[in-house]
Design a protein around this motif. Structure first.
Motif, PDB file in Angstrom:
ATOM      1  N   PRO A   4      -7.889   2.922   5.095  1.00 53.85           N
ATOM      2  CA  PRO A   4      -6.986   2.543   3.999  1.00 53.85           C
ATOM      3  C   PRO A   4      -5.520   2.631   4.442  1.00 53.85           C
ATOM      4  O   PRO A   4      -5.128   3.569   5.122  1.00 53.85           O
ATOM      5  CB  PRO A   4      -7.289   3.578   2.917  1.00 53.85           C
ATOM      6  N   PHE A   5      -4.729   1.637   4.025  1.00 53.98           N
ATOM      7  CA  PHE A   5      -3.331   1.573   4.440  1.00 53.98           C
ATOM      8  C   PHE A   5      -2.568   2.832   4.058  1.00 53.98           C
ATOM      9  O   PHE A   5      -1.778   3.344   4.847  1.00 53.98           O
ATOM     10  CB  PHE A   5      -2.665   0.325   3.856  1.00 53.98           C
ATOM     11  N   LYS A   6      -2.783   3.366   2.842  1.00 57.70           N
ATOM     12  CA  LYS A   6      -2.027   4.559   2.442  1.00 57.70           C
ATOM     13  C   LYS A   6      -2.315   5.711   3.393  1.00 57.70           C
ATOM     14  O   LYS A   6      -1.434   6.484   3.716  1.00 57.70           O
ATOM     15  CB  LYS A   6      -2.331   4.958   1.000  1.00 57.70           C
ATOM     16  N   GLU A   7      -3.527   5.793   3.898  1.00 61.73           N
ATOM     17  CA  GLU A   7      -3.892   6.849   4.833  1.00 61.73           C
ATOM     18  C   GLU A   7      -3.171   6.668   6.161  1.00 61.73           C
ATOM     19  O   GLU A   7      -2.694   7.632   6.755  1.00 61.73           O
ATOM     20  CB  GLU A   7      -5.400   6.826   5.036  1.00 61.73           C
ATOM     21  N   ILE A   8      -3.074   5.435   6.625  1.00 61.76           N
ATOM     22  CA  ILE A   8      -2.380   5.142   7.882  1.00 61.76           C
ATOM     23  C   ILE A   8      -0.909   5.543   7.765  1.00 61.76           C
ATOM     24  O   ILE A   8      -0.360   6.190   8.651  1.00 61.76           O
ATOM     25  CB  ILE A   8      -2.517   3.648   8.242  1.00 61.76           C
ATOM     26  N   VAL A   9      -0.261   5.191   6.662  1.00 68.01           N
ATOM     27  CA  VAL A   9       1.158   5.511   6.466  1.00 68.01           C
ATOM     28  C   VAL A   9       1.353   7.016   6.337  1.00 68.01           C
ATOM     29  O   VAL A   9       2.256   7.593   6.953  1.00 68.01           O
ATOM     30  CB  VAL A   9       1.728   4.775   5.237  1.00 68.01           C
ATOM     31  N   LEU A  10       0.499   7.692   5.572  1.00 71.30           N
ATOM     32  CA  LEU A  10       0.629   9.132   5.412  1.00 71.30           C
ATOM     33  C   LEU A  10       0.403   9.873   6.729  1.00 71.30           C
ATOM     34  O   LEU A  10       0.942  10.958   6.935  1.00 71.30           O
ATOM     35  CB  LEU A  10      -0.341   9.650   4.348  1.00 71.30           C
ATOM     36  N   ALA A  11      -0.370   9.279   7.623  1.00 67.96           N
ATOM     37  CA  ALA A  11      -0.613   9.888   8.933  1.00 67.96           C
ATOM     38  C   ALA A  11       0.507   9.568   9.926  1.00 67.96           C
ATOM     39  O   ALA A  11       0.474   9.999  11.065  1.00 67.96           O
ATOM     40  CB  ALA A  11      -1.960   9.418   9.483  1.00 67.96           C
ATOM     41  N   GLY A  12       1.505   8.779   9.493  1.00 65.46           N
ATOM     42  CA  GLY A  12       2.651   8.486  10.344  1.00 65.46           C
ATOM     43  C   GLY A  12       2.600   7.150  11.060  1.00 65.46           C
ATOM     44  O   GLY A  12       3.459   6.851  11.875  1.00 65.46           O
ATOM     45  N   GLY A  13       1.638   6.310  10.757  1.00 63.41           N
ATOM     46  CA  GLY A  13       1.528   5.018  11.420  1.00 63.41           C
ATOM     47  C   GLY A  13       1.844   3.868  10.487  1.00 63.41           C
ATOM     48  O   GLY A  13       2.182   4.066   9.328  1.00 63.41           O
TER      49      GLY A  13
END
Length: 121
Positions: A86-95
């Motif tokens: 999921p995109f929100k997970e990628i962003v929250l992980a710093g990517g």
């Protein structure tokens, strides 16, 4: 300053509508099925799909809640294709931030401006 369009978790939308002049894609009481579906797509689909929806809907800001990661469909530690996460997970992980500029970072809230350029978004 004109109102901006914000993609945010639907549970935050009412507060955004009440306390700011801005618009949201969807809120938990909206009958705007397309807005709710597109909002979910941005947060829960792959980065490629999220970018496509952000572009087509003209989203100006992306709001994420760090605690919302508990609702993510895939855990950060899981290996595999990042486009399947999921995109929100990628962003929250710093990517996945090539088209996002940080605006605000609170204890549990991250706000990003969607960057637009002539060649892409």
């Amino acid at each position: 300053h004109a109102p901006l369009l914000i993609a945010a978790p639907v549970n935050q939308a009412a507060t955004i509508l009440w306390s700011t002049p801005h618009a949201v894609l969807g809120a938990p009481y909206h009958r705007n099925v397309d807005g709710l579906r597109d909002n979910d797509s941005i947060l829960e689909d792959s980065e490629v799909s999220a970018l496509e929806t952000i572009r087509s809907r003209g989203v100006d800001l992306l709001l994420l809640c760090a605690k919302g990661l508990n609702d993510a469909k895939v855990s950060i530690g899981e290996t595999g294709d990042s486009n399947a996460r999921p995109f929100k997970e990628i962003v929250l992980a710093g990517g996945g931030r090539t088209f996002l500029a940080p605006v605000l970072r609170g204890e549990n809230i991250l706000l990003f401006e969607v960057l637009r350029c002539e060649s892409g978004l």
